[in-house]
Design a protein around this motif. Structure first.
Motif, PDB file in Angstrom:
ATOM      1  N   ARG A 117     -19.530  50.699  71.839  1.00  0.00           N
ATOM      2  CA  ARG A 117     -20.332  49.749  72.507  1.00  0.00           C
ATOM      3  C   ARG A 117     -21.312  48.932  71.173  1.00  0.00           C
ATOM      4  O   ARG A 117     -21.429  47.914  71.270  1.00  0.00           O
ATOM      5  CB  ARG A 117     -21.534  50.529  73.147  1.00  0.00           C
ATOM      6  CG  ARG A 117     -22.768  49.447  73.627  1.00  0.00           C
ATOM      7  CD  ARG A 117     -22.498  48.660  74.598  1.00  0.00           C
ATOM      8  NE  ARG A 117     -23.505  47.607  74.872  1.00  0.00           N
ATOM      9  CZ  ARG A 117     -23.639  46.578  74.225  1.00  0.00           C
ATOM     10  NH1 ARG A 117     -22.841  46.145  73.366  1.00  0.00           N
ATOM     11  NH2 ARG A 117     -24.689  45.584  74.538  1.00  0.00           N
TER      12      ARG A 117
ATOM     13  N   ALA B 240     -23.701  42.778  78.433  1.00  0.00           N
ATOM     14  CA  ALA B 240     -23.137  43.034  77.271  1.00  0.00           C
ATOM     15  C   ALA B 240     -21.984  41.951  77.002  1.00  0.00           C
ATOM     16  O   ALA B 240     -21.534  41.577  75.960  1.00  0.00           O
ATOM     17  CB  ALA B 240     -22.650  44.448  77.081  1.00  0.00           C
TER      18      ALA B 240
ATOM     19  N   CYS C 296     -16.569  49.780  75.967  1.00  0.00           N
ATOM     20  CA  CYS C 296     -17.324  48.972  74.974  1.00  0.00           C
ATOM     21  C   CYS C 296     -18.461  48.276  75.324  1.00  0.00           C
ATOM     22  O   CYS C 296     -19.170  47.734  74.522  1.00  0.00           O
ATOM     23  CB  CYS C 296     -16.387  48.099  73.933  1.00  0.00           C
ATOM     24  SG  CYS C 296     -15.625  46.432  74.702  1.00  0.00           S
TER      25      CYS C 296
ATOM     26  N   SER D  42     -20.074  49.194  78.041  1.00  0.00           N
ATOM     27  CA  SER D  42     -21.187  50.180  78.968  1.00  0.00           C
ATOM     28  C   SER D  42     -22.253  50.678  78.273  1.00  0.00           C
ATOM     29  O   SER D  42     -21.971  50.831  77.045  1.00  0.00           O
ATOM     30  CB  SER D  42     -20.137  51.130  79.588  1.00  0.00           C
ATOM     31  OG  SER D  42     -20.766  52.084  80.196  1.00  0.00           O
ATOM     32  N   LYS D  43     -23.245  51.015  78.982  1.00  0.00           N
ATOM     33  CA  LYS D  43     -24.424  51.768  78.524  1.00  0.00           C
ATOM     34  C   LYS D  43     -23.949  53.007  77.906  1.00  0.00           C
ATOM     35  O   LYS D  43     -23.249  53.590  78.594  1.00  0.00           O
ATOM     36  CB  LYS D  43     -25.491  51.798  79.612  1.00  0.00           C
ATOM     37  CG  LYS D  43     -26.797  52.123  79.021  1.00  0.00           C
ATOM     38  CD  LYS D  43     -27.839  52.199  80.293  1.00  0.00           C
ATOM     39  CE  LYS D  43     -29.330  52.271  79.797  1.00  0.00           C
ATOM     40  NZ  LYS D  43     -29.741  51.076  79.241  1.00  0.00           N
ATOM     41  N   SER D  44     -24.578  53.399  76.816  1.00  0.00           N
ATOM     42  CA  SER D  44     -23.892  54.415  76.110  1.00  0.00           C
ATOM     43  C   SER D  44     -24.081  55.974  77.030  1.00  0.00           C
ATOM     44  O   SER D  44     -23.144  56.642  77.243  1.00  0.00           O
ATOM     45  CB  SER D  44     -24.834  54.630  74.806  1.00  0.00           C
ATOM     46  OG  SER D  44     -24.541  53.580  74.133  1.00  0.00           O
TER      47      SER D  44
END
Length: 248
Positions: free
Chosen positions: A222, A195, A152, A154-156
């Motif tokens: 995310r 994030a 959740c 992390s960069k997509s």
């Protein structure tokens, strides 16, 4: 021979550590300096990528070269050649198989928050004017250690094989006129710290309840976590290695 180089850099003028086409990187700048001094192409392997604008008060990289007879002199010459926003602290021989990225045991980051306008920190700290509930932010930070899957945060678009990380510590501290978030883990996902900080700030502002953090993490989505905070206030502050890397 394989060498580890310990350095620090202010990332404001760089598009991160890693080489990129048509962009100035710390890695590329260091490789150019080594080529100038050693007169052979040098490929430097870093401990990991840092995003554009992120700083490092301690960073390690390795490279292979013929025997370098005077390491202290090379450090001096590198620092004379490099711009003032990069400094080399140490250079030492390591085991031929030692790897700056894969042998790292843990990494530590800090994120700096100011709560009123400050001309001395505006380039390296994030301004949050609204009142923050530090107790709730620390309660949420402490609970991060119970989890391992941090998709959740992390960069997509990323090519990692696992989203698991072992967070060893996470805490907010007051340091004079700054709030500093400190976190240490065995590894971090791309954009993960920014994030996490964005989510903890929303908890501190009362936009998210502490209890909701567990739901956000379990969702692995995310979009459910908070907005990523600006890169300019993030510092890589330490990388730990086993002592065996210097054994031949």
């Amino acid at each position: 021979m394989r060498y580890f180089i310990e350095l620090a850099y202010n990332g404001s003028a760089y598009h991160g550590w890693q080489n990129q086409p048509d962009a100035v990187s710390v890695q590329g700048t260091l490789e150019t300096a080594l080529f100038t001094l050693l007169q052979v192409p040098i490929s430097v392997v870093g401990a990991g990528r840092t995003d554009a604008g992120v700083h490092a008060t301690q960073y390690f990289a390795h490279f292979d070269a013929e025997i370098l007879p005077d390491l202290q002199q090379l450090i001096f010459r590198l620092n004379s050649l490099l711009a003032s926003d990069i400094v080399v602290y140490n250079l030492f021989e390591v085991h031929p198989e030692a790897h700056a990225r894969f042998d790292a045991i843990s990494r530590s980051y800090e994120y700096h928050i100011i709560q009123q306008k400050d001309p001395f920190f505006y380039e390296t700290a994030h301004l949050v004017k609204n009142e923050l509930d530090l107790d709730k932010m620390n309660l949420a930070a402490f609970s991060l250690k119970k989890h391992t899957d941090f998709k959740c945060f992390s960069k997509s678009k990323t090519d990692v094989k696992t989203y698991n990380c072992d967070i060893k510590s996470a805490i907010w501290e007051k340091q004079e006129n700054k709030l500093v978030f400190k976190i240490t883990a065995d590894r971090f996902l791309r954009n993960m710290v920014r994030a996490i900080v964005g989510t903890l700030l929303e908890i501190g502002l009362g936009k998210i309840q502490v209890e909701q953090l567990e739901e956000i993490i379990k969702s692995r989505d995310r979009q459910n976590a908070g907005t990523s905070v600006p890169a300019k206030a993030l510092f890589l502050t330490g990388i730990e290695y086993p002592k065996t890397i210097v054994e031949k």
